[in-house]
Scaffold this motif. Sequence first.
Motif, PDB file in Angstrom:
ATOM      1  N   LEU A 159       1.092  -1.374   0.200  1.00  0.00           N
ATOM      2  CA  LEU A 159      -0.078  -0.359  -0.047  1.00  0.00           C
ATOM      3  C   LEU A 159       0.176   1.111   0.063  1.00  0.00           C
ATOM      4  O   LEU A 159       0.603   2.271  -0.653  1.00  0.00           O
ATOM      5  N   ARG A 160       2.173   1.763   0.617  1.00  0.00           N
ATOM      6  CA  ARG A 160       3.044   2.567   1.034  1.00  0.00           C
ATOM      7  C   ARG A 160       2.876   2.593  -1.148  1.00  0.00           C
ATOM      8  O   ARG A 160       4.081   4.000  -1.403  1.00  0.00           O
ATOM      9  N   ARG A 161       3.815   1.647  -1.495  1.00  0.00           N
ATOM     10  CA  ARG A 161       4.484   2.025  -2.324  1.00  0.00           C
ATOM     11  C   ARG A 161       3.028   1.504  -3.867  1.00  0.00           C
ATOM     12  O   ARG A 161       3.674   3.127  -4.187  1.00  0.00           O
ATOM     13  N   VAL A 162       1.938   1.998  -3.719  1.00  0.00           N
ATOM     14  CA  VAL A 162       0.763   1.786  -4.350  1.00  0.00           C
ATOM     15  C   VAL A 162       1.174   3.772  -4.066  1.00  0.00           C
ATOM     16  O   VAL A 162       0.876   4.150  -5.560  1.00  0.00           O
ATOM     17  N   LEU A 163       1.166   3.877  -2.951  1.00  0.00           N
ATOM     18  CA  LEU A 163       0.425   5.534  -2.594  1.00  0.00           C
ATOM     19  C   LEU A 163       1.630   6.577  -2.963  1.00  0.00           C
ATOM     20  O   LEU A 163       1.254   7.578  -3.802  1.00  0.00           O
ATOM     21  N   ASP A 164       2.365   5.456  -3.135  1.00  0.00           N
ATOM     22  CA  ASP A 164       3.904   6.877  -3.111  1.00  0.00           C
ATOM     23  C   ASP A 164       4.261   7.174  -4.818  1.00  0.00           C
ATOM     24  O   ASP A 164       4.893   7.880  -5.558  1.00  0.00           O
ATOM     25  N   ASP A 165       3.593   5.876  -5.075  1.00  0.00           N
ATOM     26  CA  ASP A 165       4.018   5.494  -7.191  1.00  0.00           C
ATOM     27  C   ASP A 165       3.345   6.833  -7.441  1.00  0.00           C
ATOM     28  O   ASP A 165       3.217   7.082  -9.109  1.00  0.00           O
ATOM     29  N   GLY A 166       1.836   6.740  -7.246  1.00  0.00           N
ATOM     30  CA  GLY A 166       1.385   8.781  -8.021  1.00  0.00           C
ATOM     31  C   GLY A 166       0.296   8.094  -8.508  1.00  0.00           C
ATOM     32  O   GLY A 166      -0.757   9.282  -9.377  1.00  0.00           O
ATOM     33  N   ARG A 167       0.220   7.123  -9.583  1.00  0.00           N
ATOM     34  CA  ARG A 167      -1.260   6.709 -10.032  1.00  0.00           C
ATOM     35  C   ARG A 167      -2.455   5.674  -9.021  1.00  0.00           C
ATOM     36  O   ARG A 167      -1.732   4.988  -8.202  1.00  0.00           O
ATOM     37  N   PRO A 168      -3.614   6.355  -9.956  1.00  0.00           N
ATOM     38  CA  PRO A 168      -4.476   4.817  -8.887  1.00  0.00           C
ATOM     39  C   PRO A 168      -4.410   3.606  -8.954  1.00  0.00           C
ATOM     40  O   PRO A 168      -3.546   3.050  -9.676  1.00  0.00           O
ATOM     41  N   CYS A 169      -4.822   2.780  -8.137  1.00  0.00           N
ATOM     42  CA  CYS A 169      -4.243   1.313  -7.394  1.00  0.00           C
ATOM     43  C   CYS A 169      -5.756   1.073  -7.042  1.00  0.00           C
ATOM     44  O   CYS A 169      -6.858   1.520  -6.416  1.00  0.00           O
ATOM     45  N   MET A 170      -5.959  -0.353  -8.038  1.00  0.00           N
ATOM     46  CA  MET A 170      -7.102  -1.016  -7.540  1.00  0.00           C
ATOM     47  C   MET A 170      -6.273  -2.173  -5.969  1.00  0.00           C
ATOM     48  O   MET A 170      -6.145  -2.556  -7.142  1.00  0.00           O
ATOM     49  N   PHE A 171      -7.282  -2.394  -5.417  1.00  0.00           N
ATOM     50  CA  PHE A 171      -6.184  -3.694  -4.684  1.00  0.00           C
ATOM     51  C   PHE A 171      -7.857  -3.750  -4.183  1.00  0.00           C
ATOM     52  O   PHE A 171      -8.684  -3.545  -4.068  1.00  0.00           O
ATOM     53  N   PHE A 172      -7.684  -5.548  -4.390  1.00  0.00           N
ATOM     54  CA  PHE A 172      -8.571  -6.581  -4.788  1.00  0.00           C
ATOM     55  C   PHE A 172      -8.584  -7.086  -3.437  1.00  0.00           C
ATOM     56  O   PHE A 172      -6.767  -7.731  -2.737  1.00  0.00           O
TER      57      PHE A 172
END
Length: 340
Positions: A159-172
Motif C-alpha cells: 500500500l505504501r508503494r502504490v500510494l507513493d507511485d502516484g498512479r491510482p490503484c485498484m486493490f482487490f
Amino acid sequence: MLRTDRVVDELNGALHTLFADDPTLFLLGEDVLDPYGGAFKVTAGLSTKFPDRVISTPISESGIVGVANGLALTGNRAIVEIMFGDFAALCFDQILNVSAKSVSMYGRRLDVPIVVRCPVGGNRGYGPTHSQSLQKHFIGIPDLVLHELSPLHDTQAVLRRVLDDGRPCMFFEPKPVYGERSLTPGPIDDLFGYDFADRDGNWARVSSEDGAGTILLITGGGMVSRALEAAETLLLEDETDVTVMVCSQLYPFVPEPILGDAARAEHVLVVEEGTPGGTWGAEVARSLADACWDRLRHPVGSISSRDTIIPAARHLERRVVVQTQDIVDGVRGRVTACTR
C-alpha cells in the motif's frame, strides 16, 4: 513461517500505520466508522484515532470515488473502501475517465494517489451480486495499477508503494483470504516454502525442497491456499512437482522475474477465480508469449471458474467457483493432453 496475525488484522494494522505516518491520507466508504469498522472490520479503530480523516459516506460508489479523486488532485491521498467489489461497476466511470486519465491528460504528469479497495471472490455463500472477481474488467486502462491482497506479501509495503507511485490503484481483497494467517519467507509446511523472486517483493515463489517445478502455476493472492493444496495433492499422488508463483501487482504485468521458471517448466498454467473471456490469465499468456515464446515448451494454459453467475447455495457455488480439485484436474488434463 506462519504468523499469528490474520491477513485482515495485518491489513488493519497497515492502515493504522499509514494514517499515523501521513496527515494527508483520507479514507472514505460506507459504514467505515467505529464501532462497525466496515463490513469486514478492516477499518476498525481508524475513525476513533483519526476522526477528521475517516469519512463515512452515503451509498454512492461513484460519489465516493469522485470525492477521493478531488482529494488526490488537491494534494492529498485517499483510500476508498467499496463494501463489495461487485459494486465497483458503479464507479467505473470515475476510475476510467477521471482517476486514471488525470495522471497524464493535462499536459504534464499529475500524481493521483488513490487506492480503491475491493473485497472480491466467492466461497462465502453471498450470491451472484456479492461474490464476483471483477479484476479482468479493469485490465488495460493506462495509468491504472491493479494489486491483489495476499497472505505472502507485506500489505503495508504494498500500500505504501502504490500510494507513493502516484498512479491510482485498484486493490482487490479476496474475502476468504481475510481469515487466513499471514506468512513470512521460509518454510510453509513439511513440503513447501517460499521466497521472493524479485527485489521489489512483487513475486512470491512457492516451491518444494527439490524445486524442480515440472508444473508452474501463476496466480494471485486469492488462490494461494487452493493452489498449494493442489500442489500437495499432485506431489503426493502423482509425484508431479509444482511451483506456484503469486504476484501482488496484477497489472501492468511484470513477467521478467518469472521467465526462468516459465522456461524450465514443462507446463505453465494461470489460475484465477474470475470467469473465462478477456481475463488476467490471457494477459499473462500474452506477456509470456512476447517475452519467451521460443523457450516455452507448450502454450500457456488457464484454469478459471465456470462461465456463469455464482449461485447463493453453497453446494452450487462450489461447482461454479474454481476449487482445489479443479486445479488438480486442470493440471492432470493438460499433462495428459500433451503426452498423447
